[in-house]
Design a protein around this motif. Sequence first.
Motif, mmCIF file in Angstrom:
data_model
loop_
_atom_site.group_PDB
_atom_site.id
_atom_site.type_symbol
_atom_site.label_atom_id
_atom_site.label_comp_id
_atom_site.label_asym_id
_atom_site.label_seq_id
_atom_site.Cartn_x
_atom_site.Cartn_y
_atom_site.Cartn_z
ATOM 1 N N GLY A 1 0.802 -1.213 0.000
ATOM 2 C CA GLY A 1 0.000 0.000 0.000
ATOM 3 C C GLY A 1 0.836 1.265 0.000
ATOM 4 N N GLY A 2 1.877 1.288 0.827
ATOM 5 C CA GLY A 2 2.724 2.477 0.895
ATOM 6 C C GLY A 2 3.532 2.688 -0.365
ATOM 7 N N ALA A 3 4.080 1.606 -0.920
ATOM 8 C CA ALA A 3 4.868 1.729 -2.145
ATOM 9 C C ALA A 3 4.012 2.232 -3.301
ATOM 10 N N VAL A 4 2.788 1.715 -3.374
ATOM 11 C CA VAL A 4 1.861 2.180 -4.410
ATOM 12 C C VAL A 4 1.597 3.676 -4.267
ATOM 13 N N LEU A 5 1.360 4.108 -3.045
ATOM 14 C CA LEU A 5 0.962 5.505 -2.840
ATOM 15 C C LEU A 5 2.091 6.490 -3.123
ATOM 16 N N VAL A 6 3.326 6.178 -2.742
ATOM 17 C CA VAL A 6 4.396 7.135 -3.019
ATOM 18 C C VAL A 6 4.594 7.299 -4.524
ATOM 19 N N ALA A 7 4.280 6.249 -5.297
ATOM 20 C CA ALA A 7 4.401 6.358 -6.748
ATOM 21 C C ALA A 7 3.190 7.052 -7.354
ATOM 22 N N VAL A 8 1.990 6.655 -6.952
ATOM 23 C CA VAL A 8 0.760 7.184 -7.550
ATOM 24 C C VAL A 8 0.517 8.632 -7.139
ATOM 25 N N GLU A 9 0.710 8.947 -5.856
ATOM 26 C CA GLU A 9 0.417 10.298 -5.381
ATOM 27 C C GLU A 9 1.417 11.322 -5.904
ATOM 28 N N ASN A 10 2.592 10.886 -6.317
ATOM 29 C CA ASN A 10 3.588 11.798 -6.878
ATOM 30 C C ASN A 10 3.595 11.798 -8.405
ATOM 31 N N ALA A 11 2.726 11.012 -9.022
ATOM 32 C CA ALA A 11 2.750 10.867 -10.479
ATOM 33 C C ALA A 11 2.328 12.152 -11.186
ATOM 34 N N PRO A 12 2.902 12.441 -12.352
ATOM 35 C CA PRO A 12 2.455 13.589 -13.139
ATOM 36 C C PRO A 12 1.017 13.398 -13.612
ATOM 37 N N GLY B 1 -2.151 12.590 -15.538
ATOM 38 C CA GLY B 1 -2.451 11.657 -16.606
ATOM 39 C C GLY B 1 -1.581 10.424 -16.644
ATOM 40 N N LYS B 2 -0.713 10.218 -15.635
ATOM 41 C CA LYS B 2 0.211 9.078 -15.676
ATOM 42 C C LYS B 2 0.207 8.272 -14.377
ATOM 43 N N ALA B 3 -0.883 8.353 -13.609
ATOM 44 C CA ALA B 3 -0.924 7.653 -12.327
ATOM 45 C C ALA B 3 -0.863 6.146 -12.506
ATOM 46 N N THR B 4 -1.521 5.609 -13.531
ATOM 47 C CA THR B 4 -1.497 4.165 -13.739
ATOM 48 C C THR B 4 -0.097 3.699 -14.101
ATOM 49 N N PHE B 5 0.572 4.430 -14.977
ATOM 50 C CA PHE B 5 1.922 4.066 -15.382
ATOM 51 C C PHE B 5 2.886 4.145 -14.204
ATOM 52 N N PHE B 6 2.858 5.242 -13.463
ATOM 53 C CA PHE B 6 3.787 5.390 -12.338
ATOM 54 C C PHE B 6 3.459 4.411 -11.217
ATOM 55 N N GLY B 7 2.175 4.112 -11.034
ATOM 56 C CA GLY B 7 1.790 3.136 -10.030
ATOM 57 C C GLY B 7 2.329 1.753 -10.325
ATOM 58 N N SER B 8 2.595 1.474 -11.590
ATOM 59 C CA SER B 8 3.092 0.145 -11.965
ATOM 60 C C SER B 8 4.505 -0.105 -11.450
ATOM 61 N N PHE B 9 5.249 0.961 -11.119
ATOM 62 C CA PHE B 9 6.623 0.759 -10.653
ATOM 63 C C PHE B 9 6.658 0.032 -9.308
ATOM 64 N N ALA B 10 5.654 0.267 -8.466
ATOM 65 C CA ALA B 10 5.578 -0.494 -7.219
ATOM 66 C C ALA B 10 5.347 -1.968 -7.516
ATOM 67 N N GLN B 11 4.488 -2.251 -8.493
ATOM 68 C CA GLN B 11 4.219 -3.638 -8.841
ATOM 69 C C GLN B 11 5.369 -4.267 -9.609
ATOM 70 N N LEU B 12 6.141 -3.456 -10.321
ATOM 71 C CA LEU B 12 7.316 -3.991 -11.009
ATOM 72 C C LEU B 12 8.277 -4.654 -10.028
ATOM 73 N N MET C 1 -3.958 -2.119 -11.172
ATOM 74 C CA MET C 1 -4.719 -2.237 -9.928
ATOM 75 C C MET C 1 -4.298 -1.197 -8.899
ATOM 76 N N ALA C 2 -3.067 -0.732 -8.966
ATOM 77 C CA ALA C 2 -2.609 0.288 -8.019
ATOM 78 C C ALA C 2 -3.457 1.549 -8.138
ATOM 79 N N ALA C 3 -3.648 2.033 -9.372
ATOM 80 C CA ALA C 3 -4.442 3.238 -9.586
ATOM 81 C C ALA C 3 -5.920 2.984 -9.319
ATOM 82 N N ILE C 4 -6.416 1.812 -9.702
ATOM 83 C CA ILE C 4 -7.834 1.492 -9.496
ATOM 84 C C ILE C 4 -8.194 1.549 -8.018
ATOM 85 N N LEU C 5 -7.379 0.939 -7.174
ATOM 86 C CA LEU C 5 -7.675 0.932 -5.746
ATOM 87 C C LEU C 5 -7.403 2.284 -5.095
ATOM 88 N N ALA C 6 -6.302 2.919 -5.467
ATOM 89 C CA ALA C 6 -5.939 4.181 -4.821
ATOM 90 C C ALA C 6 -6.988 5.259 -5.052
#
Length: 446
Positions: free
Chosen positions: A136-147, A149-160, A353-358
């Motif tokens: 949850g925390g890893a997803v949020l630091v990526a998604v909440e800081n994403a530029p 229109g790119k929350a889904t893409f940046f959120g994927s880095f936690a899942q990577l 799923m990171a962006a969907i849930l967040a």
Amino acid sequence: MAGPSPSAANPRRAALAALVGTSIEWYDFYAFATAAAIVFNDVFFPADMPPLLRTLSSFGTFAVGFLLRPLGGIVFGHIGDRIGRKKTLVTTLLMMGVASFCIGLLPTYAQIGAWSPALLILLRLVQGIAIGGEWGGAVLVAVENAPQGKATFFGSFAQLGSSVGALLSTGAFSLMNLFGSSAFHSWGWRVPFLLSAALVIAGLVIRLRLEESPAMAQIQEQRTAEDRLPIVEVLHKDWRTVLLGVFGLATATGGYYLVTSYLLAYADDHVQVSQSMLLNGLTLAAFVELLVTPWLSWLGDRIGAHTVVIAGLAGVVVLAVPQFLALHTRSTLLIWGAMVVMRFTMSALYGPMAAILAEGFDARVRYTGISLSYQVCNLVFGGFSPLIAASLSAAAGGSYWPVAAMLMAVSVAGIYSISRLRARREAALAAAGGGPRSGDRLPAAV
């Protein structure tokens, strides 16, 4: 109201911190899953125990780690929503790394008897608490800081991190297997666990330089003494979102262990193919997953994260039986091909799923909400899936059909749940007269 815009460097730094940290966490976790499938049954349990019982006991040690994951999600979700994402993620990383290193030092059953599996279970429980607060925390630091229109893409880095961790872990076990079965069961299996110490140090250096997201900074400014506990607010206001998230994630968690850990054990018990060949195939599949997950998440920003996930779940339904049929051909090419195609398809379930849930939770309780969804799902569908699959297969005389049917059933349930999450999101946006779309930068409140 959205928080202040992050600096240009902050989204990249946040994505890197999420990637490196989760890579280490999942490396440790998949090392345990792999060892539980191929070596713990021989090392931590008596030699005169029936083979099936040893296999079930080994998978049982894997399963117990999931018992405390919801607790970890609640505890670290509370800390992350109240104190900050950064401090929480440093703590979870340290807990996971120390537990994994200690597993590499454990005496065997032949050396200390029943204390051996008991200590293994204790360290596994520590892992479970730590991983409960990680995703949850890893997803949020990526998604909440994403530029924008790119929350889904940046959120994927936690899942990577899951892909990188699986690649490193499976690769480490494949390398140790080259020393031969005797050396592997004697000392080789310990090396991947001991290596986690060096990885944790690298992860700490990166995470300690992490900045809090703009949304978190705004939350800390606006919090009042009257705010309810995050878990109380989530269960009162967002329990339907949590429930849909649990079923939406079922294939990404439980299904993943069926096509990795359980597949190894099934092939070893019923097909008698080379362990090295299977480990190499899983390593190749993890590498493919690593390559395609960012692209599928980028696609989620273009056509919708929900659409990508639903397509992936439908693909798993189609591939559930062919995955096992390929094993019975004993053809390396077909087995590797099935592994790669299945993991390509399942890659569609992870990043989006990171962006969907967040986006389904207010930022004040977002860490708690997505952690609860993810960890309850792991408790119900994740840790026990190899154990249940082995039991179902044994009851059916060694057949793979009950396991394939289980994988298809949870995927169909996932399609329904993601469709409902999409409908709820669209209804909320329509009622608000518009708002952030899936893929937009997440504001402090939704």
